[in-house]
Scaffold this active site. Structure first.
Site, PDB file in Angstrom:
ATOM      1  N   ARG A   1       0.853  -1.176   0.000  1.00 58.26           N
ATOM      2  CA  ARG A   1       0.000   0.000   0.000  1.00 58.26           C
ATOM      3  C   ARG A   1       0.896   1.235   0.000  1.00 58.26           C
ATOM      4  O   ARG A   1       2.041   1.175   0.454  1.00 58.26           O
ATOM      5  CB  ARG A   1      -0.909   0.005   1.226  1.00 58.26           C
ATOM      6  CG  ARG A   1      -1.840  -1.201   1.330  1.00 58.26           C
ATOM      7  CD  ARG A   1      -2.660  -1.115   2.620  1.00 58.26           C
ATOM      8  NE  ARG A   1      -3.586  -2.238   2.748  1.00 58.26           N
ATOM      9  CZ  ARG A   1      -3.306  -3.379   3.381  1.00 58.26           C
ATOM     10  NH1 ARG A   1      -2.112  -3.541   3.946  1.00 58.26           N
ATOM     11  NH2 ARG A   1      -4.196  -4.350   3.450  1.00 58.26           N
TER      12      ARG A   1
ATOM     13  N   LYS B   1      -2.015  -2.206   7.885  1.00 60.89           N
ATOM     14  CA  LYS B   1      -3.127  -1.652   8.639  1.00 60.89           C
ATOM     15  C   LYS B   1      -3.455  -2.554   9.827  1.00 60.89           C
ATOM     16  O   LYS B   1      -3.284  -3.769   9.777  1.00 60.89           O
ATOM     17  CB  LYS B   1      -4.357  -1.503   7.733  1.00 60.89           C
ATOM     18  CG  LYS B   1      -4.167  -0.510   6.608  1.00 60.89           C
ATOM     19  CD  LYS B   1      -5.483  -0.216   5.916  1.00 60.89           C
ATOM     20  CE  LYS B   1      -6.102  -1.423   5.282  1.00 60.89           C
ATOM     21  NZ  LYS B   1      -7.323  -1.094   4.512  1.00 60.89           N
TER      22      LYS B   1
ATOM     23  N   HIS C   1      -2.001   2.576  -6.074  1.00 67.84           N
ATOM     24  CA  HIS C   1      -2.683   1.326  -5.736  1.00 67.84           C
ATOM     25  C   HIS C   1      -2.808   0.387  -6.925  1.00 67.84           C
ATOM     26  O   HIS C   1      -2.987  -0.820  -6.742  1.00 67.84           O
ATOM     27  CB  HIS C   1      -4.070   1.630  -5.169  1.00 67.84           C
ATOM     28  CG  HIS C   1      -4.527   0.652  -4.138  1.00 67.84           C
ATOM     29  ND1 HIS C   1      -3.940   0.557  -2.889  1.00 67.84           N
ATOM     30  CD2 HIS C   1      -5.508  -0.290  -4.168  1.00 67.84           C
ATOM     31  CE1 HIS C   1      -4.549  -0.389  -2.196  1.00 67.84           C
ATOM     32  NE2 HIS C   1      -5.496  -0.924  -2.942  1.00 67.84           N
TER      33      HIS C   1
ATOM     34  N   ARG D   1      -0.468  -2.496  -6.887  1.00 69.69           N
ATOM     35  CA  ARG D   1      -0.885  -3.556  -5.958  1.00 69.69           C
ATOM     36  C   ARG D   1      -1.847  -4.513  -6.648  1.00 69.69           C
ATOM     37  O   ARG D   1      -1.701  -5.726  -6.558  1.00 69.69           O
ATOM     38  CB  ARG D   1      -1.535  -2.897  -4.738  1.00 69.69           C
ATOM     39  CG  ARG D   1      -2.011  -3.837  -3.647  1.00 69.69           C
ATOM     40  CD  ARG D   1      -2.451  -2.992  -2.458  1.00 69.69           C
ATOM     41  NE  ARG D   1      -3.158  -3.777  -1.453  1.00 69.69           N
ATOM     42  CZ  ARG D   1      -2.570  -4.460  -0.492  1.00 69.69           C
ATOM     43  NH1 ARG D   1      -1.253  -4.496  -0.423  1.00 69.69           N
ATOM     44  NH2 ARG D   1      -3.276  -5.123   0.407  1.00 69.69           N
TER      45      ARG D   1
END
Length: 239
Positions: A66, A92, A166, A169
């Site tokens: 991320r 996270k 992103h 990813r």
């Protein structure tokens, strides 16, 4: 609720029967291998900014991190010695994970550290902005979009795609899936809390679905059409 406030148990039951609102799930956009390579190669390697940009783009593409994880990496989070090069990502919800680092990324990171005079054990940020401070989310997005704009000359299809950090990813996840990597491994790699999140990539891979149709023999070949002979036509006309 039944233990804390029995009188409100009926209200609680009615609340639980309220259906969950269905949310619209966007299609997952990703880049092809050639498009990823074009974006990574776009920065000018003759300048310090270009070398930093290429290393950052390579980091996003090879780790699937991320943007917050990528800009948060310090030099002491890296282990660049062969053959087990790896990086610690702080995800996270305090879910840290260790990701393998391929050799092209390891070389780019080692060169960046040497250029900035940073030792491997120092808790200093790898990617910095114009004011020698840790790269921000805005700065990371600007790097990606600037490189993508330059790469459009080589890959015109990039002009019609939503470009952000992103998307690297998503692109790595699709590449792993298409290479036969199982969903649990991809889940651990990307740091997803639930495998259901990772399963979205399998649902988004149209090429894998198309190959499944071919292997199962479900897809019709519309290129071949039945052409009746004159005898068959005469027999049908006589009915």
């Amino acid at each position: 609720m039944a233990a804390a406030d029995p009188a409100s148990f009926g209200v609680a039951q009615r609340v639980l029967t309220i259906p969950i609102k269905r949310a619209h799930i966007e299609v997952i956009h990703h880049l092809t291998n050639a498009e990823v390579d074009a974006v990574i190669a776009a920065p000018d390697q003759r300048t310090p900014r270009g070398r930093r940009d290429r290393a950052f783009l390579l980091f996003l593409a090879r780790t699937g991190a991320r943007v917050s994880e990528a800009i948060g990496v310090n030099a002491d989070d890296l282990q660049l010695e062969r053959p087990r090069s790896q990086v610690l990502l702080r995800g996270k919800g305090r879910r840290d994970r260790v990701i393998p680092v391929p050799q092209d990324l390891a070389r780019a990171l080692a060169a960046l550290l040497r250029e900035r005079g940073i030792a491997n054990h120092e808790p200093r940020p790898i990617f910095i902005g114009a004011h020698n401070e840790r790269l921000t989310r805005f700065g990371a997005t600007h790097i990606v979009r600037r490189a993508a704009a330059m790469a459009v000359a080589i890959r015109p299809d990039l002009a019609g795609k939503p470009i952000s950090p992103h998307i690297f990813r998503h692109s790595l996840a699709m590449k792993l899936l298409q290479s036969g990597v199982d969903l649990l491994t991809i889940q651990a790699w990307l740091g997803h809390a639930q495998v259901a999140t990772t399963h979205r990539y399998a649902a988004a891979d149209v090429e894998m679905m198309r190959n499944g149709l071919e292997k199962a023999g479900i897809e019709d070949d519309y290129r071949t059409h039945f052409r009746p002979t004159d005898a068959v036509l005469q027999m049908l006309n006589s009915i």
